[in-house]
Design a protein around this motif. Structure first.
Motif, PDB file in Angstrom:
ATOM      1  N   LYS A  33       0.812  -1.222   0.000  1.00 50.73           N
ATOM      2  CA  LYS A  33       0.000   0.000   0.000  1.00 50.73           C
ATOM      3  C   LYS A  33       0.845   1.271   0.000  1.00 50.73           C
ATOM      4  O   LYS A  33       0.330   2.353  -0.229  1.00 50.73           O
ATOM      5  N   GLN A  34       2.147   1.125   0.308  1.00 49.30           N
ATOM      6  CA  GLN A  34       3.033   2.293   0.260  1.00 49.30           C
ATOM      7  C   GLN A  34       3.150   2.813  -1.159  1.00 49.30           C
ATOM      8  O   GLN A  34       2.833   2.124  -2.111  1.00 49.30           O
ATOM      9  N   LYS A  35       3.709   4.014  -1.268  1.00 46.20           N
ATOM     10  CA  LYS A  35       4.030   4.523  -2.612  1.00 46.20           C
ATOM     11  C   LYS A  35       5.119   3.652  -3.228  1.00 46.20           C
ATOM     12  O   LYS A  35       6.024   3.197  -2.539  1.00 46.20           O
ATOM     13  N   LYS A  36       5.032   3.434  -4.538  1.00 45.05           N
ATOM     14  CA  LYS A  36       6.010   2.595  -5.250  1.00 45.05           C
ATOM     15  C   LYS A  36       7.431   3.084  -5.008  1.00 45.05           C
ATOM     16  O   LYS A  36       8.358   2.291  -4.907  1.00 45.05           O
ATOM     17  N   ASP A  37       7.607   4.409  -4.928  1.00 41.71           N
ATOM     18  CA  ASP A  37       8.947   4.977  -4.736  1.00 41.71           C
ATOM     19  C   ASP A  37       9.577   4.464  -3.443  1.00 41.71           C
ATOM     20  O   ASP A  37      10.725   4.047  -3.432  1.00 41.71           O
ATOM     21  N   ASN A  38       8.788   4.509  -2.360  1.00 40.00           N
ATOM     22  CA  ASN A  38       9.281   4.016  -1.074  1.00 40.00           C
ATOM     23  C   ASN A  38       9.719   2.569  -1.182  1.00 40.00           C
ATOM     24  O   ASN A  38      10.741   2.168  -0.648  1.00 40.00           O
ATOM     25  N   LEU A  39       8.898   1.787  -1.876  1.00 43.00           N
ATOM     26  CA  LEU A  39       9.177   0.364  -1.997  1.00 43.00           C
ATOM     27  C   LEU A  39      10.468   0.158  -2.777  1.00 43.00           C
ATOM     28  O   LEU A  39      11.294  -0.684  -2.419  1.00 43.00           O
TER      29      LEU A  39
ATOM     30  N   ASP B  48      10.766  -8.423  -7.350  1.00 39.20           N
ATOM     31  CA  ASP B  48       9.651  -8.954  -8.141  1.00 39.20           C
ATOM     32  C   ASP B  48       8.331  -8.429  -7.613  1.00 39.20           C
ATOM     33  O   ASP B  48       7.440  -8.055  -8.377  1.00 39.20           O
ATOM     34  N   PHE B  49       8.211  -8.422  -6.288  1.00 45.19           N
ATOM     35  CA  PHE B  49       6.996  -7.941  -5.635  1.00 45.19           C
ATOM     36  C   PHE B  49       6.734  -6.488  -6.036  1.00 45.19           C
ATOM     37  O   PHE B  49       5.625  -6.124  -6.435  1.00 45.19           O
ATOM     38  N   ALA B  50       7.800  -5.652  -5.954  1.00 45.12           N
ATOM     39  CA  ALA B  50       7.649  -4.231  -6.290  1.00 45.12           C
ATOM     40  C   ALA B  50       7.262  -4.062  -7.752  1.00 45.12           C
ATOM     41  O   ALA B  50       6.471  -3.188  -8.106  1.00 45.12           O
ATOM     42  N   ASN B  51       7.787  -4.932  -8.611  1.00 45.07           N
ATOM     43  CA  ASN B  51       7.505  -4.796 -10.045  1.00 45.07           C
ATOM     44  C   ASN B  51       6.182  -5.409 -10.474  1.00 45.07           C
ATOM     45  O   ASN B  51       5.513  -4.895 -11.353  1.00 45.07           O
ATOM     46  N   ASN B  52       5.829  -6.544  -9.852  1.00 46.92           N
ATOM     47  CA  ASN B  52       4.755  -7.361 -10.431  1.00 46.92           C
ATOM     48  C   ASN B  52       3.399  -7.247  -9.771  1.00 46.92           C
ATOM     49  O   ASN B  52       2.391  -7.519 -10.405  1.00 46.92           O
ATOM     50  N   VAL B  53       3.356  -6.939  -8.449  1.00 48.59           N
ATOM     51  CA  VAL B  53       2.049  -6.967  -7.797  1.00 48.59           C
ATOM     52  C   VAL B  53       1.344  -5.633  -7.992  1.00 48.59           C
ATOM     53  O   VAL B  53       1.904  -4.573  -7.740  1.00 48.59           O
ATOM     54  N   ASN B  54       0.134  -5.689  -8.507  1.00 45.10           N
ATOM     55  CA  ASN B  54      -0.641  -4.487  -8.769  1.00 45.10           C
ATOM     56  C   ASN B  54      -2.071  -4.691  -8.323  1.00 45.10           C
ATOM     57  O   ASN B  54      -2.452  -5.796  -7.933  1.00 45.10           O
ATOM     58  N   PHE B  55      -2.872  -3.614  -8.396  1.00 42.21           N
ATOM     59  CA  PHE B  55      -4.305  -3.765  -8.170  1.00 42.21           C
ATOM     60  C   PHE B  55      -4.956  -4.283  -9.445  1.00 42.21           C
ATOM     61  O   PHE B  55      -4.625  -3.828 -10.544  1.00 42.21           O
ATOM     62  N   PRO B  57      -7.499  -4.229 -12.240  1.00 39.37           N
ATOM     63  CA  PRO B  57      -8.231  -3.065 -12.739  1.00 39.37           C
ATOM     64  C   PRO B  57      -9.754  -3.246 -12.667  1.00 39.37           C
ATOM     65  O   PRO B  57     -10.485  -2.278 -12.832  1.00 39.37           O
ATOM     66  N   CYS B  58     -10.213  -4.463 -12.401  1.00 38.42           N
ATOM     67  CA  CYS B  58     -11.658  -4.695 -12.311  1.00 38.42           C
ATOM     68  C   CYS B  58     -12.134  -4.666 -10.858  1.00 38.42           C
ATOM     69  O   CYS B  58     -13.015  -3.889 -10.505  1.00 38.42           O
ATOM     70  N   CYS B  59     -11.538  -5.519  -9.990  1.00 37.81           N
ATOM     71  CA  CYS B  59     -12.074  -5.653  -8.624  1.00 37.81           C
ATOM     72  C   CYS B  59     -11.164  -5.037  -7.569  1.00 37.81           C
ATOM     73  O   CYS B  59     -11.489  -5.031  -6.393  1.00 37.81           O
ATOM     74  N   TYR B  60      -9.988  -4.560  -7.956  1.00 40.51           N
ATOM     75  CA  TYR B  60      -9.028  -3.901  -7.051  1.00 40.51           C
ATOM     76  C   TYR B  60      -8.470  -4.822  -5.982  1.00 40.51           C
ATOM     77  O   TYR B  60      -7.989  -4.386  -4.954  1.00 40.51           O
ATOM     78  N   ASN B  61      -8.554  -6.112  -6.237  1.00 43.04           N
ATOM     79  CA  ASN B  61      -7.835  -7.089  -5.430  1.00 43.04           C
ATOM     80  C   ASN B  61      -6.366  -7.078  -5.885  1.00 43.04           C
ATOM     81  O   ASN B  61      -6.015  -6.414  -6.859  1.00 43.04           O
ATOM     82  N   LEU B  62      -5.507  -7.828  -5.189  1.00 43.63           N
ATOM     83  CA  LEU B  62      -4.116  -7.946  -5.623  1.00 43.63           C
ATOM     84  C   LEU B  62      -4.051  -8.754  -6.905  1.00 43.63           C
ATOM     85  O   LEU B  62      -4.800  -9.711  -7.079  1.00 43.63           O
ATOM     86  N   SER B  63      -3.145  -8.375  -7.779  1.00 50.32           N
ATOM     87  CA  SER B  63      -3.032  -9.085  -9.048  1.00 50.32           C
ATOM     88  C   SER B  63      -1.572  -9.169  -9.449  1.00 50.32           C
ATOM     89  O   SER B  63      -0.798  -8.244  -9.228  1.00 50.32           O
TER      90      SER B  63
END
Lengths: 198, 198
Positions: A33-39, B48-55, B57-63
């Motif tokens: 949930k942090q800003k990407k920059d922090n991460l 990888d986590f910083a690069n790959n995990v996002n919300f 775009p449909c349900c705002y769960n982790l993706s």
């Protein structure tokens, strides 16, 4: 159920001491949930940590880079005194008192709690070697004031005395069974001043 | 007093929830004592986590990656039902019961505890848009059974009913004032089965 990269990070966090799986989930979600920059700064700093922090080749304290640690390099510090501790965090606790101006030696643990193999990893022979090389007048054995720490101290003292150095132990201002790292600075200061012959 | 890279990492760890400065020191020291290989895997996985995990775009769960999450992509799951939760960890808790086969919508919090600015970040309008697009017959509002969660549920229900969908709330098998994420699976199962009209 979690995305793969998320799950992997949870596993890393749950392998840390005093972090359970539920807490690990919360920590990783907090990071997300942090800003990407922090991460990204976290990633970079962890990378630097993995690359740069090493054991000091002289006293086995933490050191930045390949060379000796900042305390071993500091020419103002007396090399006639060595303070032997179990852990790098103990060095920090003693440094905070500003009452000690000698060098350190970090054993990496104590004698009793470990398996034979782990005892072999303790930097005990390295300590004897430093003392044998000469110039050391006093060794303060600042292992924790527990049964294990006392055992270690007695073992070290027996050998060190044959090398002709003064061996002292921190005064029992620190409550027995406690942990040096958590002692308040005043208690620790008076313990350094009140040290006595083993 | 710590080497710089060590100190920086301590600061990152102490900024995490329920981790104080002393605990952060211990965690970082634990990382340092691990094998270098493990630490490098940690660095890589965090990257990888910083690069790959996002919300999603449909349900705002982790993706994982840029596209929709695995639940939104799963064609076996009914798209006639949407379960609205506050947090991605709530999705995990509900998935563990294996009693729900619809889709999700993650709000990212609830109405009452947040500032006006934070409320604007909740994915409420996105939920209304999904329902307006049609095909949804039931919305289960699975916000936490607290005052704040109930407020949010009532607010959502008022609007959703005008869109002609059935709106339900999890049965109060869960103790009021508790947290969905920590409910045991049986309680949560019976709560899904006993849901009723708002």
């Amino acid at each position: 159920m979690f995305p793969k990269s998320f799950q992997k990070l949870i596993e890393h966090f749950s392998s840390l001491p005093s972090v359970g799986p539920k807490m690990a989930e919360r920590l990783v979600l907090h990071l997300f949930k942090q800003k990407k920059d922090n991460l990204n700064v976290f990633v970079k700093d962890l990378q630097d940590f993995a690359n740069n922090v090493n054991f000091c080749p002289c006293c086995y304290n933490l050191s930045e880079g390949q060379g000796e640690c900042s305390i071993c390099q500091d020419k103002k510090r007396k090399s006639t005194m060595i303070c032997v501790v179990e852990d790098p965090l103990d060095v920090i606790a003693i440094e905070k008192t500003r009452r000690y101006s000698g060098k350190y030696h970090v054993l990496g643990g104590n004698l009793s709690v470990m398996s034979q193999e782990e005892i072999g990893k303790l930097k005990i022979n390295e300590l004897f070697k430093r003392v044998e090389e000469g110039g050391v007048r006093e060794v303060i054995v600042a292992t924790n004031p527990t049964t294990d720490g006392d055992t270690t101290a007695l073992y070290l003292a027996r050998k060190l005395k044959t090398l002709g150095v003064r061996v002292t132990r921190l005064a029992r201002g620190i409550p027995t069974g406690g942990d040096i790292e958590y002692a308040d600075e005043i208690t620790l200061s008076s313990a350094i001043e009140g040290r006595r012959e083993v």
